[in-house]
Write a protein that holds these residues in place. Structure first.
Motif, PDB file in Angstrom:
ATOM      1  N   MET A 263       0.806  -1.223   0.000  1.00 34.44           N
ATOM      2  CA  MET A 263       0.000   0.000   0.000  1.00 34.44           C
ATOM      3  C   MET A 263       0.838   1.272   0.000  1.00 34.44           C
ATOM      4  O   MET A 263       0.393   2.326   0.431  1.00 34.44           O
ATOM      5  CB  MET A 263      -1.016  -0.004   1.159  1.00 34.44           C
ATOM      6  CG  MET A 263      -2.059  -1.115   1.011  1.00 34.44           C
ATOM      7  SD  MET A 263      -3.225  -1.231   2.381  1.00 34.44           S
ATOM      8  CE  MET A 263      -4.109   0.309   2.211  1.00 34.44           C
TER       9      MET A 263
ATOM     10  N   ARG B 164      -2.045   2.959  -3.424  1.00 33.91           N
ATOM     11  CA  ARG B 164      -3.285   2.260  -3.121  1.00 33.91           C
ATOM     12  C   ARG B 164      -4.441   3.090  -3.678  1.00 33.91           C
ATOM     13  O   ARG B 164      -4.244   4.154  -4.221  1.00 33.91           O
ATOM     14  CB  ARG B 164      -3.456   2.009  -1.624  1.00 33.91           C
ATOM     15  CG  ARG B 164      -2.917   3.043  -0.634  1.00 33.91           C
ATOM     16  CD  ARG B 164      -3.546   4.385  -0.689  1.00 33.91           C
ATOM     17  NE  ARG B 164      -4.989   4.325  -0.555  1.00 33.91           N
ATOM     18  CZ  ARG B 164      -5.777   5.338  -0.883  1.00 33.91           C
ATOM     19  NH1 ARG B 164      -5.277   6.445  -1.380  1.00 33.91           N
ATOM     20  NH2 ARG B 164      -7.077   5.218  -0.739  1.00 33.91           N
ATOM     21  N   GLY B 165      -5.619   2.530  -3.583  1.00 37.14           N
ATOM     22  CA  GLY B 165      -6.782   3.158  -4.225  1.00 37.14           C
ATOM     23  C   GLY B 165      -7.119   2.359  -5.469  1.00 37.14           C
ATOM     24  O   GLY B 165      -6.235   2.088  -6.293  1.00 37.14           O
TER      25      GLY B 165
ATOM     26  N   ARG C 160      -3.487  -7.727  -4.785  1.00 33.84           N
ATOM     27  CA  ARG C 160      -4.608  -7.385  -3.889  1.00 33.84           C
ATOM     28  C   ARG C 160      -5.891  -7.901  -4.527  1.00 33.84           C
ATOM     29  O   ARG C 160      -6.084  -7.740  -5.739  1.00 33.84           O
ATOM     30  CB  ARG C 160      -4.695  -5.867  -3.639  1.00 33.84           C
ATOM     31  CG  ARG C 160      -3.492  -5.309  -2.900  1.00 33.84           C
ATOM     32  CD  ARG C 160      -3.729  -3.876  -2.465  1.00 33.84           C
ATOM     33  NE  ARG C 160      -4.656  -3.805  -1.332  1.00 33.84           N
ATOM     34  CZ  ARG C 160      -5.160  -2.651  -0.879  1.00 33.84           C
ATOM     35  NH1 ARG C 160      -4.876  -1.517  -1.492  1.00 33.84           N
ATOM     36  NH2 ARG C 160      -5.969  -2.639   0.153  1.00 33.84           N
TER      37      ARG C 160
ATOM     38  N   ALA D   6      -6.054   8.292  -4.595  1.00 31.03           N
ATOM     39  CA  ALA D   6      -6.586   6.942  -4.834  1.00 31.03           C
ATOM     40  C   ALA D   6      -6.787   6.682  -6.323  1.00 31.03           C
ATOM     41  O   ALA D   6      -7.170   5.581  -6.723  1.00 31.03           O
ATOM     42  CB  ALA D   6      -7.911   6.766  -4.103  1.00 31.03           C
ATOM     43  N   THR D   7      -6.554   7.708  -7.122  1.00 28.28           N
ATOM     44  CA  THR D   7      -6.756   7.615  -8.575  1.00 28.28           C
ATOM     45  C   THR D   7      -5.529   8.249  -9.241  1.00 28.28           C
ATOM     46  O   THR D   7      -4.585   8.622  -8.561  1.00 28.28           O
ATOM     47  CB  THR D   7      -8.016   8.390  -8.996  1.00 28.28           C
ATOM     48  OG1 THR D   7      -7.787   9.798  -8.742  1.00 28.28           O
ATOM     49  CG2 THR D   7      -9.233   7.948  -8.184  1.00 28.28           C
TER      50      THR D   7
ATOM     51  N   THR E 176     -12.491  10.205  -6.872  1.00 27.48           N
ATOM     52  CA  THR E 176     -13.876   9.866  -7.225  1.00 27.48           C
ATOM     53  C   THR E 176     -14.821  10.557  -6.232  1.00 27.48           C
ATOM     54  O   THR E 176     -15.436  11.557  -6.559  1.00 27.48           O
ATOM     55  CB  THR E 176     -14.081   8.331  -7.194  1.00 27.48           C
ATOM     56  OG1 THR E 176     -13.735   7.843  -5.895  1.00 27.48           O
ATOM     57  CG2 THR E 176     -13.224   7.639  -8.240  1.00 27.48           C
TER      58      THR E 176
ATOM     59  N   GLN F  85      -6.556   5.951   6.225  1.00 32.42           N
ATOM     60  CA  GLN F  85      -6.498   6.651   4.945  1.00 32.42           C
ATOM     61  C   GLN F  85      -7.233   7.997   5.011  1.00 32.42           C
ATOM     62  O   GLN F  85      -6.863   8.960   4.348  1.00 32.42           O
ATOM     63  CB  GLN F  85      -7.113   5.816   3.814  1.00 32.42           C
ATOM     64  CG  GLN F  85      -6.315   4.599   3.389  1.00 32.42           C
ATOM     65  CD  GLN F  85      -6.731   3.342   4.072  1.00 32.42           C
ATOM     66  OE1 GLN F  85      -7.118   3.368   5.245  1.00 32.42           O
ATOM     67  NE2 GLN F  85      -6.683   2.207   3.392  1.00 32.42           N
TER      68      GLN F  85
ATOM     69  N   GLY G 183     -16.064   6.311  -2.038  1.00 30.54           N
ATOM     70  CA  GLY G 183     -15.551   5.637  -3.231  1.00 30.54           C
ATOM     71  C   GLY G 183     -15.885   4.159  -3.152  1.00 30.54           C
ATOM     72  O   GLY G 183     -16.692   3.735  -2.318  1.00 30.54           O
ATOM     73  N   THR G 184     -15.266   3.359  -4.001  1.00 34.97           N
ATOM     74  CA  THR G 184     -15.538   1.931  -4.012  1.00 34.97           C
ATOM     75  C   THR G 184     -14.429   1.195  -4.726  1.00 34.97           C
ATOM     76  O   THR G 184     -13.704   1.765  -5.535  1.00 34.97           O
ATOM     77  CB  THR G 184     -16.895   1.597  -4.677  1.00 34.97           C
ATOM     78  OG1 THR G 184     -17.079   0.188  -4.800  1.00 34.97           O
ATOM     79  CG2 THR G 184     -17.014   2.249  -6.050  1.00 34.97           C
ATOM     80  N   ASP G 185     -14.318  -0.078  -4.427  1.00 37.87           N
ATOM     81  CA  ASP G 185     -13.312  -0.935  -5.045  1.00 37.87           C
ATOM     82  C   ASP G 185     -13.918  -1.937  -6.003  1.00 37.87           C
ATOM     83  O   ASP G 185     -13.194  -2.559  -6.794  1.00 37.87           O
ATOM     84  CB  ASP G 185     -12.524  -1.667  -3.943  1.00 37.87           C
ATOM     85  CG  ASP G 185     -11.778  -0.674  -3.071  1.00 37.87           C
ATOM     86  OD1 ASP G 185     -12.420  -0.080  -2.173  1.00 37.87           O
ATOM     87  OD2 ASP G 185     -10.573  -0.461  -3.315  1.00 37.87           O
TER      88      ASP G 185
END
Ligand SMILES: CSC[C@H]1O[C@H](OP(=O)(O)O)[C@H](O)[C@@H]1O
Length: 365
Positions: free
Chosen positions: A51, A54-55, A91, A171-172, A177, A204, A243-245
């Motif tokens: 990490m 990450r993101g 991951r 994260a991007t 986002t 985070q 946000g979301t994964d």
């Protein structure tokens, strides 16, 4: 986005340094701004696994450049397949990693090895440029939600947004986002304030979201993860944006651990709960998120230990759990679509449902 007036993306190629790949070491933020130099796929894998980077969208972009670095060492098809598999195992939850690696393999597999290095860097760059424009448009489609609240409350009342974890530009590749509409609202002069969940155990929110908002000058307040429900009960939260994964075709949302609890509190208090995502986070092959999305289990030490800055300025890691106590560390949870007010995407906003997603992404149906 900017750090002290200088614009950065979260990943970039240093053409003056042998086309190495540069990323921030996000485990050092907010205490130090350290830029790492990746020169092979193993270093890219290590950065994702630990990490340092990450993101969900960003790990896909860094993995894509990991493939490009690998092609410089060995552009054979066997090596391409090996590296894609290796990076894909770093991951398990964010679908963007699989999406980016599948896109890289599709772009390279039918090429001759001699053509693969240039093509890999070009495809990784295209993934990054696509992410930047996608996240900017997510901001545009989320912005009206904040404008509507501002219009309802009046100019002397602030728009209170609660967010969980970090779904900002860190994260991007850029813009973020969940934070993208917040940055745009702030930049156009809306009176917006952000409740920032600290987001244990990796913090985070406290470390990265707070850092981004400080650097951009967005008013915010860091709160303990357990404070969100209380704030909602007392009318202090107008909207949640996270946000979301990974989002399944029926609209179930995997995101940082604790998101599900925030969604429950939002539902109980009538607070709109929106999820911001790019197309690369959609997993139309999955339907039931709770049953199908793999949840990453990370090291116990992330729960038992805490890293921060001591009074004398040194960065220290201390144990915060009783000696002898084991810890469990599921890194994500799944919020069922029934708790999600809607999805904010680069193509517009939609309900968290199969019909809603098919309407926005007919080609993915
Ligand atoms: C814009 S995706 C951000 C998403 O990714 C984070 O996970 P991690 O920090 O473990 O990579 C978190 O779930 C964020 O919501």
């Amino acid at each position: 986005m900017k750090i002290d007036g200088i614009h950065y993306r979260s990943v970039w190629v240093d053409r003056d340094d042998g086309w190495s790949v540069r990323i921030f070491d996000q485990t050092k933020l907010p205490w130090a701004i350290e830029i790492l130099r990746l020169t092979d796929a193993d270093q890219a894998a290590h950065a994702i696994r630990t990490m340092q980077t990450r993101g969900a969208p960003l790990i896909g972009a860094v993995a894509a450049y990991g493939v490009a670095l690998a092609m410089r060492a060995d552009a054979s098809t066997a090596h391409l397949d090996r590296v894609v598999e290796m990076l894909g195992k770093t991951r398990p939850t964010a679908i963007n990693l699989r999406w980016a690696l599948e896109r890289m393999r599709a772009a390279l597999h039918n090429l001759s090895p001699a053509d693969r290095v240039a093509a890999a860097y070009a495809e990784a760059a295209a993934i990054c440029d696509d992410d930047v424009e996608t996240c900017r448009r997510i901001g545009e489609h989320g912005l009206p939600l904040l404008r509507e609240i501002a219009a309802r409350k009046g100019p002397d009342q602030r728009v209170n947004v609660l967010t969980h974890c970090n779904a900002g530009w860190l994260a991007t590749v850029d813009y973020g986002t969940a934070l993208s509409p917040i940055f745009q609202a702030h930049d156009e002069g809306l009176n917006v304030h952000v409740w920032v969940d600290e987001t244990r155990p990796r913090n985070q929110g406290a470390a990265l979201t707070a850092f981004e908002l400080v650097k951009h000058g967005v008013p915010h307040t860091v709160v303990a993860d357990n404070a969100g429900g209380h704030l909602m009960q007392h009318g202090e939260v107008d909207i949640c944006i996270v946000g979301t994964d990974r989002v399944t075709r029926q609209g179930d949302v995997a995101n940082k651990i604790g998101t599900y609890l925030k969604a429950l509190a939002a539902k109980d208090n009538g607070v709109p709960f929106w999820v911001a995502l790019p197309h690369s986070t959609l997993d139309m092959r999955a339907r039931d998120g709770v049953a199908e999305i793999p949840i990453e289990e990370r090291a116990e030490a992330e729960v038992t230990d805490l890293t921060g800055r001591a009074a004398d300025g040194r960065i220290e890691t201390i144990r915060v759990v009783a000696e002898g106590s084991p810890a469990a560390n599921p890194a994500f949870d799944v919020t069922p679509a029934r708790l999600v007010t809607g999805l904010i995407t680069e193509r517009g906003r939609t309900e968290a449902s199969e019909a809603g997603l098919r309407a926005l992404y007919p080609e993915k149906a």
